[in-house]
Design a protein around this motif. Sequence first.
Motif, PDB file in Angstrom:
ATOM      1  N   HIS A  23      -0.802  -6.714 -24.315  1.00 40.79           N
ATOM      2  CA  HIS A  23       0.009  -5.800 -23.518  1.00 40.79           C
ATOM      3  C   HIS A  23       0.093  -6.222 -22.057  1.00 40.79           C
ATOM      4  O   HIS A  23       1.116  -6.021 -21.410  1.00 40.79           O
ATOM      5  N   GLU A  30       7.809  -8.544 -18.778  1.00 38.95           N
ATOM      6  CA  GLU A  30       8.872  -7.549 -18.590  1.00 38.95           C
ATOM      7  C   GLU A  30       9.121  -7.279 -17.109  1.00 38.95           C
ATOM      8  O   GLU A  30      10.259  -7.092 -16.690  1.00 38.95           O
ATOM      9  N   ILE A  53      14.320  -0.522 -18.839  1.00 40.87           N
ATOM     10  CA  ILE A  53      13.802   0.272 -19.962  1.00 40.87           C
ATOM     11  C   ILE A  53      12.672  -0.490 -20.654  1.00 40.87           C
ATOM     12  O   ILE A  53      11.627   0.090 -20.973  1.00 40.87           O
ATOM     13  N   SER A  54      12.859  -1.783 -20.879  1.00 39.28           N
ATOM     14  CA  SER A  54      11.818  -2.599 -21.511  1.00 39.28           C
ATOM     15  C   SER A  54      10.561  -2.647 -20.652  1.00 39.28           C
ATOM     16  O   SER A  54       9.440  -2.590 -21.162  1.00 39.28           O
ATOM     17  N   GLN A  57       8.758   0.614 -21.017  1.00 33.37           N
ATOM     18  CA  GLN A  57       8.040   0.682 -22.298  1.00 33.37           C
ATOM     19  C   GLN A  57       6.740  -0.106 -22.222  1.00 33.37           C
ATOM     20  O   GLN A  57       5.714   0.328 -22.743  1.00 33.37           O
ATOM     21  N   SER A  60       4.301   1.965 -20.404  1.00 30.28           N
ATOM     22  CA  SER A  60       3.826   3.026 -21.288  1.00 30.28           C
ATOM     23  C   SER A  60       2.809   2.501 -22.299  1.00 30.28           C
ATOM     24  O   SER A  60       1.828   3.187 -22.612  1.00 30.28           O
ATOM     25  N   ASP A  61       3.025   1.299 -22.801  1.00 30.02           N
ATOM     26  CA  ASP A  61       2.092   0.701 -23.763  1.00 30.02           C
ATOM     27  C   ASP A  61       0.694   0.535 -23.183  1.00 30.02           C
ATOM     28  O   ASP A  61      -0.290   0.494 -23.912  1.00 30.02           O
ATOM     29  N   THR A  65       2.271   5.994 -18.431  1.00 27.92           N
ATOM     30  CA  THR A  65       3.450   6.742 -18.855  1.00 27.92           C
ATOM     31  C   THR A  65       4.121   7.475 -17.706  1.00 27.92           C
ATOM     32  O   THR A  65       5.352   7.568 -17.654  1.00 27.92           O
ATOM     33  N   ALA A  68       6.073   4.968 -15.836  1.00 25.10           N
ATOM     34  CA  ALA A  68       7.214   4.603 -16.674  1.00 25.10           C
ATOM     35  C   ALA A  68       8.290   5.687 -16.608  1.00 25.10           C
ATOM     36  O   ALA A  68       9.481   5.388 -16.462  1.00 25.10           O
ATOM     37  N   CYS A  96      15.456   7.579 -23.712  1.00 24.03           N
ATOM     38  CA  CYS A  96      14.164   7.012 -23.329  1.00 24.03           C
ATOM     39  C   CYS A  96      13.412   7.973 -22.411  1.00 24.03           C
ATOM     40  O   CYS A  96      12.202   8.208 -22.589  1.00 24.03           O
ATOM     41  N   ARG A  99      11.945  10.823 -24.306  1.00 22.32           N
ATOM     42  CA  ARG A  99      10.778  10.377 -25.084  1.00 22.32           C
ATOM     43  C   ARG A  99       9.538  10.304 -24.192  1.00 22.32           C
ATOM     44  O   ARG A  99       8.467  10.764 -24.573  1.00 22.32           O
ATOM     45  N   PHE A 100       9.683   9.768 -22.981  1.00 20.46           N
ATOM     46  CA  PHE A 100       8.542   9.704 -22.068  1.00 20.46           C
ATOM     47  C   PHE A 100       8.101  11.094 -21.626  1.00 20.46           C
ATOM     48  O   PHE A 100       6.921  11.342 -21.426  1.00 20.46           O
TER      49      PHE A 100
END
Length: 133
Positions: A23, A30, A53-54, A57, A60-61, A65, A68, A96, A99-100
């Motif tokens: 990660h 990214e 957006i990538s 993410q 977030s990984d 978050t 993000a 997106c 979702r966050f």
Amino acid sequence: LATEKMIAIINARLDGVERQVDHDANLNMERKKYKFYLDNLGQNHITTINAGISYAQALSDLCYTIVAERNVAKLHGISQRAHGENHNCTVEVLTCLKRFRERRVYIKSRPNETFQALRYYEESDDDDDDDDQ
């Protein structure tokens, strides 16, 4: 690169192999990709927004978050102004962002389940400290 990554993921799933993800390396890649598109195409370009957006993410990984979410909220505003509310790019950024904002969490004792967090509290400079009175 994204296509190669997706093919590797699909092949790993078909082989039943647990996917090992670095990660930190992904976040670095990214971030560089987003900065490259930002510098070369500008913030309004669809490719830049998708790279953002990538990047979000990847943040977030690594459990960033809130950061993000803030980045995606900015991307949503940019996409709305540049492309309009109904443009597919704006719709994707909004999806997106939603979702966050769900703030899904997991409990180590139940790793296959996620739960919606009740509330996150962030301190700000405007918060009054009761200890100062």
